[in-house]
Design a protein around this motif. Structure first.
Motif, PDB file in Angstrom:
ATOM      1  N   LEU A  24      15.011  29.652  62.231  1.00  0.00           N
ATOM      2  CA  LEU A  24      14.091  29.856  63.619  1.00  0.00           C
ATOM      3  C   LEU A  24      14.999  29.508  64.908  1.00  0.00           C
ATOM      4  O   LEU A  24      14.619  30.287  65.828  1.00  0.00           O
ATOM      5  N   TYR A  25      15.867  28.807  64.820  1.00  0.00           N
ATOM      6  CA  TYR A  25      16.616  28.351  65.990  1.00  0.00           C
ATOM      7  C   TYR A  25      17.955  28.825  66.015  1.00  0.00           C
ATOM      8  O   TYR A  25      18.755  28.404  67.133  1.00  0.00           O
ATOM      9  N   ASP A  26      18.582  29.509  65.109  1.00  0.00           N
ATOM     10  CA  ASP A  26      20.028  29.899  65.267  1.00  0.00           C
ATOM     11  C   ASP A  26      20.337  31.088  66.077  1.00  0.00           C
ATOM     12  O   ASP A  26      21.534  31.530  66.196  1.00  0.00           O
ATOM     13  N   GLY A  27      19.205  32.055  66.319  1.00  0.00           N
ATOM     14  CA  GLY A  27      19.458  33.015  67.040  1.00  0.00           C
ATOM     15  C   GLY A  27      19.747  34.474  66.276  1.00  0.00           C
ATOM     16  O   GLY A  27      20.135  35.540  66.833  1.00  0.00           O
ATOM     17  N   ASP A  28      20.098  34.234  65.054  1.00  0.00           N
ATOM     18  CA  ASP A  28      20.615  35.340  64.374  1.00  0.00           C
ATOM     19  C   ASP A  28      19.393  35.919  63.481  1.00  0.00           C
ATOM     20  O   ASP A  28      19.768  36.883  62.711  1.00  0.00           O
ATOM     21  N   HIS A  29      18.314  35.515  63.464  1.00  0.00           N
ATOM     22  CA  HIS A  29      17.053  35.795  62.753  1.00  0.00           C
ATOM     23  C   HIS A  29      15.780  36.256  63.516  1.00  0.00           C
ATOM     24  O   HIS A  29      15.840  35.690  64.542  1.00  0.00           O
ATOM     25  N   HIS A  30      14.997  37.075  63.007  1.00  0.00           N
ATOM     26  CA  HIS A  30      13.863  37.320  63.792  1.00  0.00           C
ATOM     27  C   HIS A  30      12.429  37.148  62.787  1.00  0.00           C
ATOM     28  O   HIS A  30      12.804  37.567  61.654  1.00  0.00           O
ATOM     29  N   TYR A  31      11.600  36.696  62.878  1.00  0.00           N
ATOM     30  CA  TYR A  31      10.601  36.440  61.992  1.00  0.00           C
ATOM     31  C   TYR A  31       9.141  36.869  62.664  1.00  0.00           C
ATOM     32  O   TYR A  31       8.693  36.458  63.852  1.00  0.00           O
ATOM     33  N   ASP A  32       8.549  37.790  62.023  1.00  0.00           N
ATOM     34  CA  ASP A  32       7.326  38.072  62.396  1.00  0.00           C
ATOM     35  C   ASP A  32       6.127  37.420  61.157  1.00  0.00           C
ATOM     36  O   ASP A  32       6.338  37.671  60.094  1.00  0.00           O
ATOM     37  N   VAL A  33       5.353  36.530  61.862  1.00  0.00           N
ATOM     38  CA  VAL A  33       4.448  36.084  61.061  1.00  0.00           C
ATOM     39  C   VAL A  33       3.100  36.097  61.356  1.00  0.00           C
ATOM     40  O   VAL A  33       2.348  36.480  62.724  1.00  0.00           O
ATOM     41  N   ILE A  34       1.961  36.531  60.397  1.00  0.00           N
ATOM     42  CA  ILE A  34       0.706  36.603  60.628  1.00  0.00           C
ATOM     43  C   ILE A  34      -0.071  35.398  60.031  1.00  0.00           C
ATOM     44  O   ILE A  34       0.383  35.273  58.689  1.00  0.00           O
ATOM     45  N   LEU A  35      -0.881  34.953  60.533  1.00  0.00           N
ATOM     46  CA  LEU A  35      -1.393  33.725  60.131  1.00  0.00           C
ATOM     47  C   LEU A  35      -3.014  34.373  60.105  1.00  0.00           C
ATOM     48  O   LEU A  35      -3.548  34.777  60.880  1.00  0.00           O
ATOM     49  N   GLY A  36      -3.519  33.812  59.037  1.00  0.00           N
ATOM     50  CA  GLY A  36      -5.041  33.990  59.038  1.00  0.00           C
ATOM     51  C   GLY A  36      -5.667  33.126  60.072  1.00  0.00           C
ATOM     52  O   GLY A  36      -5.181  32.190  60.337  1.00  0.00           O
ATOM     53  N   GLU A  37      -6.765  33.599  60.594  1.00  0.00           N
ATOM     54  CA  GLU A  37      -7.576  32.851  61.520  1.00  0.00           C
ATOM     55  C   GLU A  37      -8.254  31.504  61.158  1.00  0.00           C
ATOM     56  O   GLU A  37      -8.020  30.283  61.837  1.00  0.00           O
ATOM     57  N   GLN A  38      -8.204  31.208  59.702  1.00  0.00           N
ATOM     58  CA  GLN A  38      -8.689  30.084  59.235  1.00  0.00           C
ATOM     59  C   GLN A  38      -7.493  29.099  58.962  1.00  0.00           C
ATOM     60  O   GLN A  38      -7.567  27.994  58.890  1.00  0.00           O
ATOM     61  N   ALA A  39      -6.148  29.664  59.300  1.00  0.00           N
ATOM     62  CA  ALA A  39      -5.097  28.662  58.911  1.00  0.00           C
ATOM     63  C   ALA A  39      -5.179  27.351  59.889  1.00  0.00           C
ATOM     64  O   ALA A  39      -4.812  26.245  59.254  1.00  0.00           O
ATOM     65  N   PRO A  40      -5.502  27.467  61.128  1.00  0.00           N
ATOM     66  CA  PRO A  40      -5.230  26.288  61.744  1.00  0.00           C
ATOM     67  C   PRO A  40      -6.695  25.234  61.566  1.00  0.00           C
ATOM     68  O   PRO A  40      -6.621  24.203  62.061  1.00  0.00           O
ATOM     69  N   TYR A  41      -7.592  25.772  60.835  1.00  0.00           N
ATOM     70  CA  TYR A  41      -8.877  25.032  60.614  1.00  0.00           C
ATOM     71  C   TYR A  41      -8.777  24.420  59.238  1.00  0.00           C
ATOM     72  O   TYR A  41      -9.642  23.592  59.037  1.00  0.00           O
ATOM     73  N   THR A  42      -7.856  24.911  58.513  1.00  0.00           N
ATOM     74  CA  THR A  42      -7.998  24.358  57.109  1.00  0.00           C
ATOM     75  C   THR A  42      -7.179  22.905  57.184  1.00  0.00           C
ATOM     76  O   THR A  42      -6.081  22.905  57.329  1.00  0.00           O
ATOM     77  N   ASN A  43      -8.003  21.934  56.696  1.00  0.00           N
ATOM     78  CA  ASN A  43      -7.404  20.505  56.864  1.00  0.00           C
ATOM     79  C   ASN A  43      -6.567  20.484  55.723  1.00  0.00           C
ATOM     80  O   ASN A  43      -6.910  20.157  54.332  1.00  0.00           O
ATOM     81  N   VAL A  44      -5.475  20.017  56.043  1.00  0.00           N
ATOM     82  CA  VAL A  44      -4.202  19.644  55.043  1.00  0.00           C
ATOM     83  C   VAL A  44      -3.688  18.485  55.308  1.00  0.00           C
ATOM     84  O   VAL A  44      -3.214  17.999  56.672  1.00  0.00           O
ATOM     85  N   GLY A  45      -4.106  17.297  54.687  1.00  0.00           N
ATOM     86  CA  GLY A  45      -3.482  16.102  54.953  1.00  0.00           C
ATOM     87  C   GLY A  45      -4.274  15.133  55.988  1.00  0.00           C
ATOM     88  O   GLY A  45      -3.697  14.256  56.147  1.00  0.00           O
ATOM     89  N   GLY A  46      -5.060  15.603  56.582  1.00  0.00           N
ATOM     90  CA  GLY A  46      -5.888  14.951  57.598  1.00  0.00           C
ATOM     91  C   GLY A  46      -5.635  15.001  58.932  1.00  0.00           C
ATOM     92  O   GLY A  46      -4.627  15.980  59.324  1.00  0.00           O
ATOM     93  N   PRO A  47      -6.197  14.187  59.788  1.00  0.00           N
ATOM     94  CA  PRO A  47      -5.887  14.342  61.214  1.00  0.00           C
ATOM     95  C   PRO A  47      -4.528  14.285  61.706  1.00  0.00           C
ATOM     96  O   PRO A  47      -4.019  15.094  62.584  1.00  0.00           O
ATOM     97  N   GLU A  48      -3.932  13.447  61.323  1.00  0.00           N
ATOM     98  CA  GLU A  48      -2.478  13.241  61.846  1.00  0.00           C
ATOM     99  C   GLU A  48      -1.644  14.223  61.617  1.00  0.00           C
ATOM    100  O   GLU A  48      -0.803  14.746  62.081  1.00  0.00           O
ATOM    101  N   VAL A  49      -1.540  14.629  60.111  1.00  0.00           N
ATOM    102  CA  VAL A  49      -0.873  15.871  59.649  1.00  0.00           C
ATOM    103  C   VAL A  49      -1.075  16.969  60.485  1.00  0.00           C
ATOM    104  O   VAL A  49      -0.323  17.816  60.887  1.00  0.00           O
ATOM    105  N   MET A  50      -2.472  17.266  60.703  1.00  0.00           N
ATOM    106  CA  MET A  50      -2.920  18.498  61.417  1.00  0.00           C
ATOM    107  C   MET A  50      -2.558  18.421  62.743  1.00  0.00           C
ATOM    108  O   MET A  50      -2.251  19.507  63.424  1.00  0.00           O
ATOM    109  N   GLN A  51      -2.683  17.517  63.247  1.00  0.00           N
ATOM    110  CA  GLN A  51      -2.291  17.359  64.898  1.00  0.00           C
ATOM    111  C   GLN A  51      -0.791  17.292  65.006  1.00  0.00           C
ATOM    112  O   GLN A  51      -0.487  18.411  65.731  1.00  0.00           O
TER     113      GLN A  51
END
Length: 108
Positions: free
Chosen positions: A46-73
């Motif tokens: 992501l940081y090397d400048g040689d690549h490009h990523y197109d990412v599609i996330l489902g709207e639900q992804a940031p709402y899905t609790n993985v690991g609790g509040p600290e992990v999600m924050q």
């Protein structure tokens, strides 16, 4: 519909929770630390400048609790930082009601 943040954008803690769930569910050998380390190394692209990523996330992804509040924050902070990378085009796929994805960040 993707309900989790993709591996390239995951924090170490988020990736650990996800991979631990896979190991526990499938009963496969516990290689979580190695899997997390490899996932974190891949993120360098992501940081090397040689690549490009197109990412599609489902709207639900940031709402899905993985690991609790600290992990999600930490995961939310990471995503909000990364959406402005020139190497990343991130879009959210709405759950319903819209027919196209919406670009995020200035890198889009």
């Amino acid at each position: 519909m993707p309900t989790m943040v993709r591996g390239t954008l995951q924090t170490e803690a988020y990736a650990t929770v996800i991979l631990r769930q896979v190991v526990d569910f499938l009963g496969v050998p516990d290689d979580v630390p190695a899997g997390v380390a490899k996932r974190m190394r891949r993120q360098g692209a992501l940081y090397d400048g040689d690549h490009h990523y197109d990412v599609i996330l489902g709207e639900q992804a940031p709402y899905t609790n993985v690991g609790g509040p600290e992990v999600m924050q930490a995961q939310t902070d990471r995503f909000l930082r990364d959406i402005d990378l020139p190497s990343l085009t991130a879009r959210i796929l709405p759950t319903a009601g819209a027919e196209r994805t919406r670009p995020l960040g200035t890198g889009s």
